[in-house]
Design an enzyme around this catalytic site. Sequence first.
Site, mmCIF file in Angstrom:
data_model
loop_
_atom_site.group_PDB
_atom_site.id
_atom_site.type_symbol
_atom_site.label_atom_id
_atom_site.label_comp_id
_atom_site.label_asym_id
_atom_site.label_seq_id
_atom_site.Cartn_x
_atom_site.Cartn_y
_atom_site.Cartn_z
ATOM 1 N N LYS A 1 17.266 3.019 -0.237
ATOM 2 C CA LYS A 1 18.119 2.803 0.945
ATOM 3 C C LYS A 1 19.219 1.836 0.510
ATOM 4 O O LYS A 1 19.194 0.652 0.849
ATOM 5 C CB LYS A 1 17.252 2.144 2.017
ATOM 6 C CG LYS A 1 17.480 2.599 3.430
ATOM 7 C CD LYS A 1 16.716 1.698 4.381
ATOM 8 C CE LYS A 1 15.638 2.419 5.136
ATOM 9 N NZ LYS A 1 15.024 1.576 6.180
ATOM 10 N N PHE B 1 14.857 4.048 9.918
ATOM 11 C CA PHE B 1 13.464 3.709 9.643
ATOM 12 C C PHE B 1 12.654 4.981 9.425
ATOM 13 O O PHE B 1 12.583 5.848 10.279
ATOM 14 C CB PHE B 1 12.858 2.869 10.773
ATOM 15 C CG PHE B 1 11.639 2.141 10.302
ATOM 16 C CD1 PHE B 1 11.760 0.948 9.599
ATOM 17 C CD2 PHE B 1 10.375 2.680 10.496
ATOM 18 C CE1 PHE B 1 10.634 0.290 9.113
ATOM 19 C CE2 PHE B 1 9.247 2.030 10.011
ATOM 20 C CZ PHE B 1 9.373 0.833 9.319
ATOM 21 N N VAL B 2 12.066 5.084 8.246
ATOM 22 C CA VAL B 2 11.321 6.297 7.904
ATOM 23 C C VAL B 2 9.826 5.998 7.765
ATOM 24 O O VAL B 2 9.437 4.869 7.450
ATOM 25 C CB VAL B 2 11.853 6.924 6.595
ATOM 26 C CG1 VAL B 2 13.305 7.354 6.753
ATOM 27 C CG2 VAL B 2 11.708 5.973 5.412
ATOM 28 N N GLU C 1 7.372 2.116 -6.406
ATOM 29 C CA GLU C 1 7.605 1.692 -5.021
ATOM 30 C C GLU C 1 7.752 2.896 -4.101
ATOM 31 O O GLU C 1 8.139 3.990 -4.540
ATOM 32 C CB GLU C 1 8.903 0.863 -4.951
ATOM 33 C CG GLU C 1 8.682 -0.633 -4.797
ATOM 34 C CD GLU C 1 8.110 -1.041 -3.433
ATOM 35 O OE1 GLU C 1 7.351 -0.274 -2.807
ATOM 36 O OE2 GLU C 1 8.422 -2.142 -2.991
ATOM 37 N N ARG D 1 0.817 -1.200 0.000
ATOM 38 C CA ARG D 1 0.000 0.000 0.000
ATOM 39 C C ARG D 1 0.858 1.260 0.000
ATOM 40 O O ARG D 1 0.399 2.347 -0.256
ATOM 41 C CB ARG D 1 -0.857 0.033 1.282
ATOM 42 C CG ARG D 1 -1.799 -1.127 1.398
ATOM 43 C CD ARG D 1 -2.454 -1.108 2.786
ATOM 44 N NE ARG D 1 -2.593 -2.496 3.201
ATOM 45 C CZ ARG D 1 -2.987 -2.867 4.400
ATOM 46 N NH1 ARG D 1 -3.284 -1.949 5.309
ATOM 47 N NH2 ARG D 1 -3.090 -4.125 4.706
ATOM 48 N N GLY D 2 2.147 1.058 0.338
ATOM 49 C CA GLY D 2 3.024 2.201 0.598
ATOM 50 C C GLY D 2 3.210 3.169 -0.547
ATOM 51 O O GLY D 2 3.456 4.357 -0.326
ATOM 52 N N ASP E 1 14.596 -1.289 -0.173
ATOM 53 C CA ASP E 1 15.490 -1.517 0.957
ATOM 54 C C ASP E 1 16.450 -2.660 0.582
ATOM 55 O O ASP E 1 17.455 -2.422 -0.077
ATOM 56 C CB ASP E 1 14.607 -1.839 2.171
ATOM 57 C CG ASP E 1 15.382 -1.982 3.463
ATOM 58 O OD1 ASP E 1 16.498 -1.466 3.541
ATOM 59 O OD2 ASP E 1 14.852 -2.609 4.408
ATOM 60 N N ARG F 1 1.118 6.387 7.675
ATOM 61 C CA ARG F 1 1.101 6.426 6.208
ATOM 62 C C ARG F 1 0.589 7.766 5.669
ATOM 63 O O ARG F 1 0.969 8.191 4.587
ATOM 64 C CB ARG F 1 0.178 5.335 5.650
ATOM 65 C CG ARG F 1 0.718 3.919 5.763
ATOM 66 C CD ARG F 1 -0.126 2.989 4.905
ATOM 67 N NE ARG F 1 0.048 1.589 5.211
ATOM 68 C CZ ARG F 1 1.029 0.815 4.738
ATOM 69 N NH1 ARG F 1 1.938 1.325 3.938
ATOM 70 N NH2 ARG F 1 1.100 -0.454 5.054
ATOM 71 N N ASP G 1 4.790 3.157 6.462
ATOM 72 C CA ASP G 1 4.173 2.931 7.774
ATOM 73 C C ASP G 1 5.123 2.307 8.769
ATOM 74 O O ASP G 1 6.159 1.742 8.412
ATOM 75 C CB ASP G 1 2.982 1.977 7.619
ATOM 76 C CG ASP G 1 3.432 0.531 7.331
ATOM 77 O OD1 ASP G 1 4.218 0.342 6.379
ATOM 78 O OD2 ASP G 1 3.022 -0.377 8.069
#
Length: 181
Positions: free
Chosen positions: A132, A153-154, A100, A45-46, A104, A166, A160
């Site tokens: 990243k 971590f963002v 995307e 969902r990001g 990562d 989000r 999320d």
Amino acid sequence: MWADHSIDRVLFSEEQIIERTKELGRQITEDYADANNLLLVALLRGSVPFFGELAKRIDLDIEYDFMDVSSYVGTQSSGQIKILKDLDTVVANRDILLVEDIVDTGKTIQSVIEMLYHRGARSVKIVTLLDKPSNRKADISVDYIGFEVANEFVVGYGMDFDQKYRCLPFIGVLKPECYEK
Ligand code: IMP
Ligand code: MG
């Protein structure tokens, strides 16, 4: 703001994200000028907020579709993915641009790329809001990158922690005490 106590610092403001997305849209418009029927595939969902911003900045007759995948739990090095929601579009002979939120390790996107080629896609490229690279495990090249980030971590702008944050209009670093509890 409700999330003020959870955000250590803002990395990218909404204005910065929009400006950068316009640039990416211009670049993609140029690069795909000769392609016909480019298909944008947003990974749920990001990527949704970034996808919404980007799609309208590409000045071409494109189509879009959505896909939701998750890594199999317990087989983290296998690179196997589970399709939670598949595309409705036939991808054979299509040029595809995967959208995307953040790349990562790269394992998720690598599996999706392999699957799309297996289905006969003509080309598969990646556009990601964040990269990243310090944590990369898969051998992939990311074609279009909004911003590079360090190994932190963002959250926000689609990203999320435990389904929260989000909807923040910016990208920020989450305070460690928010995920260490
Ligand atoms: P990978 O590239 O297969 O490791 O997984 C990428 C996915 O993990 C992204 O699409 C995000 O959903 C999630 N992810 C990775 N890093 C972060 C982060 O810093 N914040 C939020 N989600 C992240
Ligand atoms: Mg994702």
